[in-house]
Design an enzyme around this catalytic site. Structure first.
Site, PDB file in Angstrom:
ATOM      1  CG  HIS A  90      12.849  -0.009 -32.702  1.00 34.99           C
ATOM      2  ND1 HIS A  90      13.898  -0.649 -32.376  1.00 34.99           N
ATOM      3  CD2 HIS A  90      12.685  -0.565 -34.173  1.00 34.99           C
ATOM      4  CE1 HIS A  90      14.562  -1.122 -33.369  1.00 34.99           C
ATOM      5  NE2 HIS A  90      13.820  -1.120 -34.300  1.00 34.99           N
ATOM      6  CB  CYS A 122      13.695  -0.384 -37.737  1.00 36.74           C
ATOM      7  SG  CYS A 122      11.899  -1.234 -37.969  1.00 36.74           S
TER       8      CYS A 122
END
Lengths: 100, 434
Positions: free
Chosen positions: B216, B232
């Site tokens: 992201h 992440c």
């Protein structure tokens, strides 16, 4: 002949004795020379002492300068260490702040 | 007769002076050529997209830039598509936040591709770089972006996965573990955070088939190149926008950990070493050294093992030539390119002007200017950014955050300074009421 030889011998002895005796002028001259040498020796001694004192003072100064340089170096290293630690602490805080 | 003789003498002198002038100017030209290599405009510098020639593993070219007053390494890194890890590793000893103006630093814009199939997305955790392969050989192209990865406590999982779905302007559903971490710091997070400046996922998200893990964007761009996520992988906002556009659902994603990389370009073998993550160093080192011994045996050439060890120990993160492979096919080593300093650095935090009618927060009162400048830069690079500047006073320096439009914004900044940086800020009332 004998008399002549005797006279010559006496004359030689007298001559030698006369030349062996020092005059008061000679004595004064010797004393003056001694005084001069003494004075020179005194001067040399004083010069040597002064030189030694100067050398001692220079050594003291050099020792002092070395000690101060060492201390300045240590202080600089300490400052650098503190600055590095501060930077590291700031960076660690920053990295922590970057988490979600 | 005498006049003719004088004229001849004068002509000889003139010839001599002219000759001297020519020689001196020729020397001058040569010297200039050596000293003043031309600087290239930054628009010419390749940051992300590189063609991959068949049999080649090294892409890009190193660059050198002269820093200017007020630069920080995170700003330079972002402008040139690099992570903070990469720019720091290649420039040891350069202050990240307060580098000296005029200092020349290396931009590590050359990369050895990970030892993995050139397909889909490959993320090398150790180098904190993502590689996206597009097309097939001989027209294979790689796009590469720096990433932020998981912390030691919450590492990014390794292995094969794929892009399960994509979402623009994603909502962040706060995982219970993160909510608990924040609660301990006195920061109560809502169950979900909608798109916007407070959303840590940024503007785009690629959800991986490995549940709970995403690629992201970010609202903390200065974290790219750090181990700061909960597993992440985050990218600069401008990079995730490109990756999002170019990545179809079901794209394979391979996550590897390769701190030591070897690769060839133009008949030369290169070695790139990065500081390994804790626990993986020895094994990875043994693996790469075994590979190098095998190459040495196959090529019947002797490696300079002293140099190999040096490159591995320094871990500068750039490809270093270690062995000439071909017979006479060796081209000249690719030299770093000198790049002009851009007028403005992309993404550099803005600094609003001081306003007498605004609220401020006194963040620190320090003696050394460098400490004040470092702290102000760190506060400026928070996400979302908190503007902060250094004000000098008679016996030191103050770091002041602001301007803020109202007391609420000033208090919010104070809270963030406390939670994120453990700074006890003091709210300053406006000097002039509106």
């Amino acid at each position: 002949m004998k008399t002549r030889l005797l006279v010559i011998s006496m004359m030689l002895v007298v001559g030698a004795a006369v030349s062996g005796c020092a005059t008061s002028g000679d004595l004064e001259k010797v004393q003056a020379q001694q005084n001069l040498i003494n004075a020179k020796a005194e001067q040399a001694l004083q010069d040597a002492q002064a030189a030694k004192a100067a050398a001692d003072a220079a050594k003291l100064k050099a020792d002092d300068a070395t000690a101060r340089a060492d201390s300045a170096e240590k202080a600089a290293a300490e400052r650098e260490k503190i600055a590095d630690e501060k930077a590291q602490r700031a960076d660690a805080a920053f990295q922590k702040s970057m988490r979600k | 007769m005498r006049r003719i003789a004088e004229l001849s003498l004068l002509t000889n002198w003139l010839c001599f002076i002219a000759l001297c002038t020519v020689i001196v100017s020729l020397n001058g030209c040569a010297a200039m050529k050596n000293v003043q290599e031309p600087s290239h405009p930054e628009s010419e510098i390749k940051r992300n997209d590189f063609p991959v020639a068949r049999g080649e593993d090294v892409v890009g070219q190193l660059a050198i830039i002269k820093l200017e007053e007020g630069d920080t390494l995170p700003d330079i890194a972002r402008h040139f598509g690099l992570g903070i890890n990469a720019i720091s590793a290649v420039n040891p000893g350069v202050d990240v936040w307060v580098p000296k103006a005029g200092e020349r630093i290396t931009l590590p814009l050359s990369f050895i591709l990970p030892d993995a199939p050139r397909k889909g997305i490959v993320i090398n955790q150790a180098t904190m770089r993502l590689f996206q392969f597009k097309g097939d050989s001989p027209s294979l192209v790689v796009s590469t972006y720096p990433v932020g990865v998981g912390t030691e406590e919450r590492p990014t999982p390794m292995g094969q996965t794929r892009v399960a779905r994509k979402a623009p302007r994603p909502t962040w559903h706060v995982p219970a573990s993160i909510a608990e971490d924040h609660r301990k710091k006195g920061d109560i997070l809502p169950a979900e955070i909608p798109p916007g400046p407070e959303n840590p996922l940024g503007e785009y998200a690629l959800y991986l088939s490995k549940t709970g893990y995403l690629i992201h964007g970010t609202n903390k761009p200065a974290s790219i190149g750090l181990r700061a996520t909960n597993g992440c992988m985050r990218l600069y906002p401008e990079n995730i926008a490109m990756l999002y556009k170019d990545t179809p659902v079901n794209t394979p994603v391979l996550i590897v950990n390769q701190p030591y990389l070897i690769g060839q370009r133009d008949g030369v073998l290169y070695l790139e070493a990065h500081t390994p993550f804790e626990g993986s160093g020895t094994g990875e080192l043994e693996k790469i050294n075994a590979k190098l011994r095998s190459i040495e045996k196959q090529s019947a050439r002797t490696l300079d093992w002293k140099k190999v060890k040096e490159v591995q120990a320094e871990a500068r993160g750039i490809p270093v030539p270690i062995l000439e492979m071909g017979q006479g096919g060796y081209k000249e080593e690719v030299k770093p390119i000198k790049v002009e300093h851009p007028d403005t650095l992309y993404g550099r935090p803005a600094m609003p002007e001081l306003k007498l009618e605004a609220w401020y927060v006194l963040a620190a009162d320090v003696r050394e200017e460098i400490d004040a400048r470092r702290l102000a830069a760190i506060i400026n690079h928070q996400g979302p950014p908190i503007p902060a500047r250094v004000l000098s006073k008679s016996s030191g320096y103050r770091v002041v955050a602001g301007p803020f439009d109202d007391i609420g914004a000033a208090r919010e900044a104070t809270k963030r300074l406390k939670i994120d940086l453990d700074i006890d800020g003091i709210v300053i009332e406006p000097a002039k009421q509106i």
